[in-house]
Write a protein that holds these residues in place. Structure first.
Motif, short mmCIF file in Angstrom:
data_model
loop_
_atom_site.label_atom_id
_atom_site.label_comp_id
_atom_site.label_asym_id
_atom_site.label_seq_id
_atom_site.Cartn_x
_atom_site.Cartn_y
_atom_site.Cartn_z
N SER A 126 -6.31 -10.34 9.09
CA SER A 126 -4.94 -10.90 8.86
C SER A 126 -3.92 -9.91 9.09
N PRO A 127 -2.97 -10.13 10.30
CA PRO A 127 -2.07 -9.16 10.44
C PRO A 127 -1.12 -9.03 9.33
N PHE A 128 -0.91 -10.04 8.74
CA PHE A 128 0.12 -9.95 7.50
C PHE A 128 -0.64 -8.78 6.54
N VAL A 129 -1.87 -8.83 6.20
CA VAL A 129 -2.77 -7.87 5.29
C VAL A 129 -2.52 -6.30 5.88
N GLU A 130 -2.86 -6.44 7.20
CA GLU A 130 -2.79 -5.03 7.89
C GLU A 130 -1.39 -4.29 7.79
N LEU A 131 -0.22 -5.12 7.72
CA LEU A 131 1.07 -4.62 7.88
C LEU A 131 1.26 -3.97 6.40
N PHE A 132 0.75 -4.71 5.28
CA PHE A 132 1.34 -4.49 3.96
C PHE A 132 0.12 -3.19 3.45
N VAL A 133 -1.05 -3.12 4.10
CA VAL A 133 -1.82 -1.94 4.08
C VAL A 133 -1.16 -0.68 4.42
N LEU A 134 -0.63 -0.77 5.65
CA LEU A 134 -0.20 0.07 6.32
C LEU A 134 1.06 0.83 5.44
N ALA A 135 1.79 -0.22 5.01
CA ALA A 135 3.11 0.09 3.95
C ALA A 135 2.71 0.68 2.58
N GLY A 136 1.23 0.80 2.23
CA GLY A 136 0.67 1.49 1.17
C GLY A 136 0.77 0.31 -0.07
N VAL A 137 0.29 -0.85 0.16
CA VAL A 137 0.35 -2.05 -0.83
C VAL A 137 -1.29 -2.21 -0.89
N PRO A 138 -1.97 -1.60 -1.89
CA PRO A 138 -3.42 -1.67 -1.93
C PRO A 138 -3.95 -3.15 -2.25
N ALA A 139 -3.01 -3.91 -2.88
CA ALA A 139 -3.43 -5.23 -3.25
C ALA A 139 -2.87 -6.18 -2.11
N ALA A 140 -2.82 -5.68 -0.89
CA ALA A 140 -2.33 -6.42 -0.05
C ALA A 140 -3.07 -7.74 0.23
N ALA A 141 -4.47 -7.59 0.32
CA ALA A 141 -5.47 -8.78 0.78
C ALA A 141 -5.44 -9.59 -0.44
N SER A 142 -5.32 -9.42 -1.73
CA SER A 142 -5.50 -10.57 -2.69
C SER A 142 -4.00 -10.95 -2.81
N LEU A 143 -2.78 -10.43 -2.47
CA LEU A 143 -1.48 -10.94 -2.78
C LEU A 143 -1.19 -12.05 -1.52
N ILE A 144 -2.01 -11.80 -0.28
CA ILE A 144 -1.94 -12.49 1.00
C ILE A 144 -2.90 -13.75 0.61
N ASN A 145 -4.01 -13.39 0.16
CA ASN A 145 -4.86 -14.79 -0.10
C ASN A 145 -4.15 -15.64 -1.20
N PHE A 146 -3.48 -15.17 -1.89
CA PHE A 146 -2.86 -15.90 -2.94
C PHE A 146 -1.72 -16.93 -2.19
#
Length: 317
Positions: A126-146
């Motif tokens: 997910s490009p959404f997840v990847e962008l938030f991961v780059l921004a330093g949000v480790p819980a990005a995958a769980s947040l985007i899945n929600f």
């Protein structure tokens, strides 16, 4: 209840997309560099071959999923019977659609590609997840899945509302089985609602019938795009018939369609162009060839129903 649920489901995804846009352009402003050394920059939007690195064929190949993304836009008109003040609320809702497209589609895509060059976007991530991961949000995958789950629920919510209401309207005009015209004590077309839920379960079963998830997704999205282009075409034809048969009512309207009949023909030509594009790719072509099955099934059932009604009329006579 539909409106209340839709409000909260929509709010969740709106907040997520706005956060993505803000974070993306913040990374660009700070000159962020990824661990691989790629710099976030607006130049990523037109570098590496420009806006059409794979030519016009690559651009046209995206039309199928783009049309699918706008499935349900006609619900703005369907809710005319539900809103308290359609003369005020409908123009407001319709006029806001271009602004929403710019914010939630154009800016979101621009933010993603400005941070991550298109050549580095991985199809299975997910490009959404990847962008938030780059921004330093480790819980990005769980947040985007929600967010994805709430978006899917929002889509299902809209589908159940529109299907039940459409079946209720068709049954009232004797174009669908009469039981669909019954309302529950809460004034809800409950049988149409249950039928819509049953169709959703059939869609879920498709995952097990087609082992490849991407193939199943392409089949569903293409078939949906074809069927909804047919629905939109009927709406345009109905509008042109309305203009021809009731010119005075149209002249008295305070909110007219820009471009009128000319834009109807432009839209119909665009739909025909998209159908031609769907023939060019093997995966979308398979779904396009399967779509007539639905129309044949509808035609057979409708013809049987009409013949049965005529037979009942003769018996009464």
């Amino acid at each position: 209840m539909f409106g209340e649920l839709e409000f909260w489901f929509a709010l969740i995804k709106i907040v997520a997309i706005i956060a993505l846009v803000v974070v993306g352009f913040a990374l660009v402003s700070w000159g962020f560099r990824s661990p691989a050394g790629n710099k976030a920059s607006l130049a990523n939007l037109w570098s590496d071959g420009g806006f059409f690195p794979h030519g016009l064929s690559g651009f046209f190949a995206g039309f199928q999923i783009a049309v699918f993304a706008f499935v349900g836009i006609e619900l703005v008109g369907t809710t005319a019977a539900e809103t308290a003040d359609p003369r005020r609320n409908l123009p407001k809702a319709i006029n806001s659609i271009p602004v929403r497209i710019i914010i939630f589609y154009v800016l979101a895509l621009a933010a993603i590609m400005a941070v991550t060059p298109w050549r580095l976007v991985e199809a299975d991530k997910s490009p959404f997840v990847e962008l938030f991961v780059l921004a330093g949000v480790p819980a990005a995958a769980s947040l985007i899945n929600f967010v994805v789950l709430t978006s899917a629920t929002s889509s299902a919510n809209s589908g159940m509302f529109s299907t039940s209401r459409m079946l209720y309207g068709l049954a009232g005009e004797n174009h669908a089985p009469k039981p669909f015209a019954r309302l529950s004590k809460a004034a809800v077309p409950s049988l149409g609602l249950l039928f819509s839920c049953f169709c959703l379960l059939l869609g879920a079963a498709l995952i097990y019938l087609v082992p490849n998830l991407l193939t199943a997704f392409t089949l569903v999205t293409t078939l949906s795009a074809v069927l909804f282009m047919f629905v939109w075409s009927l709406i345009l034809c109905a509008y042109m018939a309305y203009r021809r048969k009731r010119p005075q009512q149209h002249a008295d309207s305070t909110y007219k369609m820009p471009g009128g009949v000319f834009m109807c023909w432009v839209c119909l030509a665009f739909f025909a162009f998209v159908l031609v594009l769907l023939c060019l790719q093997s995966d979308t072509r398979a779904a396009l060839l399967a779509s007539p099955v639905w129309f044949v099934l509808l035609g057979v059932v409708y013809a049987w129903k009409r013949r049965r009604e005529r037979a009942l009329v003769r018996l009464r006579e």
